[in-house]
Scaffold this motif. Structure first.
Motif, PDB file in Angstrom:
ATOM      1  N   LEU A 104      39.986  41.109  37.793  1.00 18.40           N
ATOM      2  CA  LEU A 104      38.625  41.141  38.328  1.00 18.40           C
ATOM      3  C   LEU A 104      37.670  41.825  37.354  1.00 18.40           C
ATOM      4  O   LEU A 104      36.525  41.400  37.200  1.00 18.40           O
ATOM      5  N   ALA A 105      38.132  42.885  36.699  1.00 18.24           N
ATOM      6  CA  ALA A 105      37.281  43.584  35.742  1.00 18.24           C
ATOM      7  C   ALA A 105      36.936  42.689  34.558  1.00 18.24           C
ATOM      8  O   ALA A 105      35.809  42.720  34.045  1.00 18.24           O
ATOM      9  N   ALA A 106      37.905  41.880  34.110  1.00 21.48           N
ATOM     10  CA  ALA A 106      37.643  40.958  33.005  1.00 21.48           C
ATOM     11  C   ALA A 106      36.619  39.907  33.409  1.00 21.48           C
ATOM     12  O   ALA A 106      35.719  39.560  32.633  1.00 21.48           O
ATOM     13  N   GLU A 107      36.745  39.399  34.626  1.00 25.30           N
ATOM     14  CA  GLU A 107      35.776  38.408  35.115  1.00 25.30           C
ATOM     15  C   GLU A 107      34.384  39.015  35.207  1.00 25.30           C
ATOM     16  O   GLU A 107      33.384  38.378  34.827  1.00 25.30           O
ATOM     17  N   LEU A 108      34.307  40.242  35.705  1.00 23.69           N
ATOM     18  CA  LEU A 108      33.011  40.902  35.827  1.00 23.69           C
ATOM     19  C   LEU A 108      32.386  41.121  34.452  1.00 23.69           C
ATOM     20  O   LEU A 108      31.186  40.886  34.262  1.00 23.69           O
ATOM     21  N   GLN A 114      27.273  37.276  30.098  1.00 21.81           N
ATOM     22  CA  GLN A 114      26.470  36.058  30.209  1.00 21.81           C
ATOM     23  C   GLN A 114      25.063  36.334  30.722  1.00 21.81           C
ATOM     24  O   GLN A 114      24.241  35.429  30.808  1.00 21.81           O
ATOM     25  N   GLY A 115      24.795  37.608  31.081  1.00 22.78           N
ATOM     26  CA  GLY A 115      23.476  37.982  31.551  1.00 22.78           C
ATOM     27  C   GLY A 115      23.240  37.679  33.012  1.00 22.78           C
ATOM     28  O   GLY A 115      22.077  37.615  33.445  1.00 22.78           O
ATOM     29  N   GLN A 116      24.283  37.495  33.780  1.00 24.47           N
ATOM     30  CA  GLN A 116      24.117  37.169  35.198  1.00 24.47           C
ATOM     31  C   GLN A 116      23.599  38.386  35.957  1.00 24.47           C
ATOM     32  O   GLN A 116      23.988  39.521  35.700  1.00 24.47           O
ATOM     33  N   ARG A 121      28.264  37.059  42.991  1.00 24.85           N
ATOM     34  CA  ARG A 121      29.644  37.251  42.550  1.00 24.85           C
ATOM     35  C   ARG A 121      29.863  38.598  41.850  1.00 24.85           C
ATOM     36  O   ARG A 121      30.854  39.285  42.147  1.00 24.85           O
ATOM     37  N   PRO A 122      28.975  39.036  40.943  1.00 25.32           N
ATOM     38  CA  PRO A 122      29.180  40.347  40.312  1.00 25.32           C
ATOM     39  C   PRO A 122      29.245  41.481  41.335  1.00 25.32           C
ATOM     40  O   PRO A 122      30.061  42.393  41.204  1.00 25.32           O
ATOM     41  N   ILE A 129      36.682  45.816  43.087  1.00 31.01           N
ATOM     42  CA  ILE A 129      37.248  46.719  42.087  1.00 31.01           C
ATOM     43  C   ILE A 129      37.247  48.152  42.621  1.00 31.01           C
ATOM     44  O   ILE A 129      38.218  48.898  42.447  1.00 31.01           O
ATOM     45  N   GLU A 130      36.169  48.554  43.290  1.00 28.07           N
ATOM     46  CA  GLU A 130      36.102  49.904  43.873  1.00 28.07           C
ATOM     47  C   GLU A 130      37.191  50.089  44.923  1.00 28.07           C
ATOM     48  O   GLU A 130      37.809  51.153  45.007  1.00 28.07           O
ATOM     49  N   ARG A 131      37.439  49.059  45.718  1.00 29.69           N
ATOM     50  CA  ARG A 131      38.476  49.149  46.746  1.00 29.69           C
ATOM     51  C   ARG A 131      39.850  49.304  46.107  1.00 29.69           C
ATOM     52  O   ARG A 131      40.668  50.130  46.555  1.00 29.69           O
ATOM     53  N   LEU A 132      40.112  48.536  45.053  1.00 28.65           N
ATOM     54  CA  LEU A 132      41.397  48.632  44.362  1.00 28.65           C
ATOM     55  C   LEU A 132      41.549  49.977  43.662  1.00 28.65           C
ATOM     56  O   LEU A 132      42.637  50.559  43.640  1.00 28.65           O
TER      57      LEU A 132
END
Length: 288
Positions: A104-108, A114-116, A121-122, A129-132
């Motif tokens: 998930l961190a890599a996807e974020l 990409q400037g999203q 989704r972010p 990620i905070e929950r994990l």
């Protein structure tokens, strides 16, 4: 003040220089701040003669019989808690959680690159990620075998009549036959789960006439305040074990004996807590 090796002096270096200069004018010699016999007191450290540095209380009624029962009940509940910790979150599951978190961190990171915008989704990824991360942090608090060994070692040294116990980390490590760092980590985990607590203590030094600390850190005073620091379920299980053992000794007051539950049911433990609080003072607010 000139810089050394091309770098500006730190604020601490400036303070030390000022202190040293002041000491020279006052004809005092500056002693070491650290090292053997020179441990600067930490925050919320109390003098050994201060009542706040003496949080202990007799165990049960102060007798050897009740003291042993309280000790056995606490160790048994700690062992059960350890087994439950590793059953709920085994290493296999923890590895899966870490892998999921990395994915998930890599996807974020890719979306941010990409400037999203930080919504959609972010935002979902950050929340997950905070929950994990919280679960991973919880795993750090799982009780280990060494924690049980350290707890047993501490409880073996109880003075049932007073509850006082203030060994150094080196002494605890010697009792538990482990390293000093292992002993420190163990008591921290035990504290985090409510099985032990401590108060920092300090003593005066022999540095009169020196520009050096006038107080230094000494060993912690250990005590027990389970009702305040244990998770409700852990406290309930500890109380159930304690009552059962006291009943066999014939030391449970009649009110407790009549109302004590045979199973750890939440609704039944409120009256049990109140009844046992005054009669079987256990390790609550006691210290070893």
């Amino acid at each position: 003040m000139s810089a050394v090796n091309g770098t500006a002096p730190t604020a601490q270096a400036v303070r030390n220089l000022i202190r040293g200069t002041s000491a020279q004018f006052s004809e005092k010699s500056r002693g070491p701040d650290h090292g053997e016999g020179h441990r600067v007191p930490r925050r919320l450290s109390y003098d050994v003669d201060d009542l706040r540095a003496q949080p202990w209380k007799k165990v049960g009624d102060g007798s050897h019989a009740q003291g042993v029962i309280h000790r056995e009940a606490l160790v048994q509940s700690a062992k059960e808690q350890r087994r439950q910790d590793w059953k709920e979150l085994p290493n296999r599951r923890l590895r899966e959680i870490r892998e999921q978190r990395d994915t998930l961190a890599a996807e974020l990171a890719a979306l941010v690159a990409q400037g999203q915008a930080p919504i959609g989704r972010p935002a979902t990824l950050r929340h997950e990620i905070e929950r994990l991360d919280a679960t991973i942090a919880q795993a750090d608090g799982r009780l280990r075998r060494v924690d049980i060994t350290v707890l047993e070692a501490l409880l073996e040294k109880i003075d049932f009549a007073t509850g006082a116990l203030f060994p150094s980390y080196e002494t605890i490590a010697d009792w538990a036959v482990c390293s000093r760092n292992a002993a420190i980590d163990a008591v921290k985990r035990l504290k985090g789960r409510g099985f032990v607590d401590w108060v920092r203590r300090s003593i005066r030094t022999n540095n009169d006439g020196e520009f050096a600390p006038q107080r230094e850190q000494t060993s912690n005073a250990y005590y027990f305040d389970h009702r305040r620091s244990m998770a409700p379920r852990t406290w309930q299980r500890y109380m159930q074990i304690l009552v059962a053992k006291l009943r066999r000794l014939g030391a449970v007051p009649a009110a407790v004996a009549r109302g004590a539950p045979a199973a750890p049911r939440e609704v039944q433990y409120a009256p049990l807590r109140a009844a046992l609080a005054s009669a079987a003072s256990s390790f609550d607010n006691a210290s070893t």
